[in-house]
Write an enzyme that holds these catalytic residues in place. Sequence first.
Site, PDB file in Angstrom:
ATOM      1  N   SER A 121     -20.935  35.914  16.556  1.00  0.00           N
ATOM      2  CA  SER A 121     -21.483  36.920  17.639  1.00  0.00           C
ATOM      3  C   SER A 121     -22.615  36.255  18.325  1.00  0.00           C
ATOM      4  CB  SER A 121     -21.719  38.253  16.945  1.00  0.00           C
ATOM      5  OG  SER A 121     -20.754  38.714  16.272  1.00  0.00           O
ATOM      6  N   HIS A 142     -14.304  34.178  20.089  1.00  0.00           N
ATOM      7  CA  HIS A 142     -14.905  35.522  19.594  1.00  0.00           C
ATOM      8  C   HIS A 142     -14.191  36.572  19.606  1.00  0.00           C
ATOM      9  CE1 HIS A 142     -18.481  38.654  19.754  1.00  0.00           C
ATOM     10  NE2 HIS A 142     -18.042  38.719  18.491  1.00  0.00           N
ATOM     11  N   GLU A 154     -13.777  36.291  23.653  1.00  0.00           N
ATOM     12  CA  GLU A 154     -14.899  35.471  24.365  1.00  0.00           C
ATOM     13  C   GLU A 154     -14.499  34.096  23.854  1.00  0.00           C
ATOM     14  OE1 GLU A 154     -18.485  38.045  25.475  1.00  0.00           O
ATOM     15  OE2 GLU A 154     -18.255  37.445  23.304  1.00  0.00           O
ATOM     16  N   ASN A 193     -22.147  40.790  23.752  1.00  0.00           N
ATOM     17  CA  ASN A 193     -23.292  41.079  22.905  1.00  0.00           C
ATOM     18  C   ASN A 193     -24.718  41.126  23.538  1.00  0.00           C
ATOM     19  OD1 ASN A 193     -22.188  42.200  20.531  1.00  0.00           O
ATOM     20  ND2 ASN A 193     -21.865  40.142  19.820  1.00  0.00           N
TER      21      ASN A 193
END
Length: 288
Positions: A121, A142, A154, A193
């Site tokens: 992450s 991701h 991602e 994130n």
Amino acid sequence: MTSIKHVGVVGAGQMGRGITEVCARAGLRVTLCDVTEDRARAGLAGVADSLLKAEKRSTLTSQDRAHALAGISATGDLSRLAGADLVIEAAVEDEQAKTALFRRLDGILTDPAAVLASNTSSIPIARLGAATARPEAVVGLHFFNPVPVMPLVEVIPSLHTSEATRTRVRDFADRILGKKSIVAQDRAGFVVNSLLIPYLLAAVRMVGSGTATAEDIDTGMTAGCAHPMGPLHLADLIGLDTVAAIGEALYAEYREPLYAAPPLLRRMVESGLLGRKSGQGFFDYQSV
């Protein structure tokens, strides 16, 4: 471009199980690996349960469920991944642990073109690639939780990731898995994130300062901003330990206070109140 037919997934936790499921449903051969055979088999049982629920919801036929399960094997032996075309690491969000794992996997994979991907992450991909002799074949991939439901992936190439690797994994995500991929620079937090974690941490700070209750904060964002889930329910779903770890990685990269884990979050993690997976976080899941 060599087709990806055999995927190794390292880590049989929530994310690893979800990645295993979507790969198996796409008709791929999947080897699910964890530190012990028992943990890997428990992960496989979780995948089987999820597939059964999908069949009951009529989103999967019994024949497709059986075919997906037949394509999955579980093991505690990393060497069983030797012939994989792609290995996706979904282990604990710890840089040292991931780096050591990538070093081991690099020596195990027999195909020099095999791709090593991380579901991290927040950890920069370049650091993981540096632990291998194939940094051009190392990339971030991701996924989002729950993996069978969330469409986004991602793709994070490092400065060393080849264009061939980047193209191959985007094709894997978009065409083979039917996901929607976006490309992010190799910076801690990537796209989602970097935006999400400060928002979640701000909600935690509001609880800690007594601004409002967790229930009222979440209601404010669902009823006032049309979010499908409030920030504190979402933090519980992600796992409060994971939220704290991502915040720490972002703070180490950028040194901006908005990324620092608040004291309340640190105390909850230290007390084992991790959210849904522990049964208690900002909300109680004991009876869920």
